[in-house]
Design an enzyme around this catalytic site. Structure first.
Site, short mmCIF file in Angstrom:
data_model
loop_
_atom_site.label_atom_id
_atom_site.label_comp_id
_atom_site.label_asym_id
_atom_site.label_seq_id
_atom_site.Cartn_x
_atom_site.Cartn_y
_atom_site.Cartn_z
N GLU A 39 -9.64 -2.23 5.26
CA GLU A 39 -10.32 -1.89 6.52
C GLU A 39 -11.58 -2.70 6.64
O GLU A 39 -12.08 -3.54 5.82
CB GLU A 39 -10.82 -0.51 6.59
N ASP A 79 0.67 -1.16 0.03
CA ASP A 79 0.06 -0.05 0.11
C ASP A 79 1.07 1.46 0.12
O ASP A 79 2.19 1.20 0.08
CB ASP A 79 -1.13 0.21 1.25
N HIS A 93 -7.13 -4.82 10.31
CA HIS A 93 -6.96 -4.62 8.78
C HIS A 93 -5.49 -5.22 8.28
O HIS A 93 -4.62 -5.20 9.00
CB HIS A 93 -7.12 -3.25 8.36
N ASN A 115 -7.44 -2.66 14.21
CA ASN A 115 -8.96 -3.05 14.07
C ASN A 115 -8.88 -4.55 12.98
O ASN A 115 -9.90 -4.70 12.42
CB ASN A 115 -9.58 -1.83 13.24
#
Ligand code: GLP
Length: 233
Positions: free
Chosen positions: A135, A62, A130, A128
């Protein structure tokens, strides 16, 4: 999933490096690479080794939208500093966060991944759950895409920036479908902030709410976690 609990990031980095070395001995040519604090020791192990990477290709997960490689918060800058400047590869791919046409960049990155199938993928995990910047809620069949970062991710990553306001709100991320195609996946997690996500990933149900849980559905996944990250298992 194979889970290896280690004392610290240094031990995890050494184990990760040995797994990579074995994969390269077995013919791995393309590595999927990750940023964040998690893989830094692993990259140090690569740098300090005499393994030759000049025949290797890397494809990163990313990049932040709006940052180019000269920005010290970009993932291109991070990878140059923590790995590529010290250990030359044949070629290194990251999404171009400064692309004028993001849709075209997304297609271009999918093309790069199609031309360089990933043999061995290193992953971190967000608090979280990811992976990359996929996400919670991201469909599992998605390839490269532009992501609106969650508020919690912006907060978690603000530690690398002067202020939270400086954290980009978007990123280009390799999709879960592409990550899942890698022949081998090694996910590293360190620290108590990751404990909930690690528990959900390994013991929870497979759910879009915790993207890393999709890793339960395939073989050849190794999780390297320190005692804090593994403390809820
Ligand atoms: C970012 C990256 C992820 C990384 C995560 C965890 O959101 N896009 O690839 O795994 O942060 O970062 P850290 O390793 O610093 O905890």
């Amino acid at each position: 999933m194979k889970v290896i609990v280690v004392k610290n990031q240094l031990e995890g980095g050494k184990i990760g490096f040995n797994l990579l070395k074995e994969a390269m001995e077995n013919g791995a040519k393309t590595l999927g690479l990750a940023t964040g604090s998690t893989p830094v020791e692993f990259y140090n192990q690569i740098i300090n080794s005499d393994l030759d990477f000049t025949g290797m290709t890397s494809v990163n997960l990313d990049e932040y939208v709006g940052l180019d490689g000269s920005n010290d918060q970009s993932y291109r800058y991070f990878m140059n500093k923590h790995l590529f400047e010290e250990k030359p590869f044949k070629e290194n791919f990251l999404p171009n966060g400064k692309a004028a046409d993001l849709d075209a960049e997304v297609k271009h990155y999918d093309q790069i991944i199609a031309e360089h199938p990933i043999d061995w993928q290193i992953l971190g995990i967000g608090q979280n759950g990811h992976i990359g910047f996929n996400e919670p809620g991201t469909p599992t069949d998605i390839t490269t895409h532009v992501v609106d970062l969650e508020e919690s991710t912006i907060k978690a990553n603000a530690r690398f920036f002067t202020s939270e306001a400086d954290v980009p709100r978007q990123a280009i991320s390799m999709g879960l479908a592409s990550i899942m195609k890698s022949k081998n996946i090694v996910l590293m997690a360190y620290g108590k902030e990751k404990a909930e996500a690690v528990k959900g990933m390994i013991e929870g149900e497979v759910t879009l709410d915790l993207p890393a849980s999709i890793l339960q559905t395939r073989d050849n996944v190794t999780v390297i976690a320190d005692e804090a990250a593994a403390s809820l298992l």
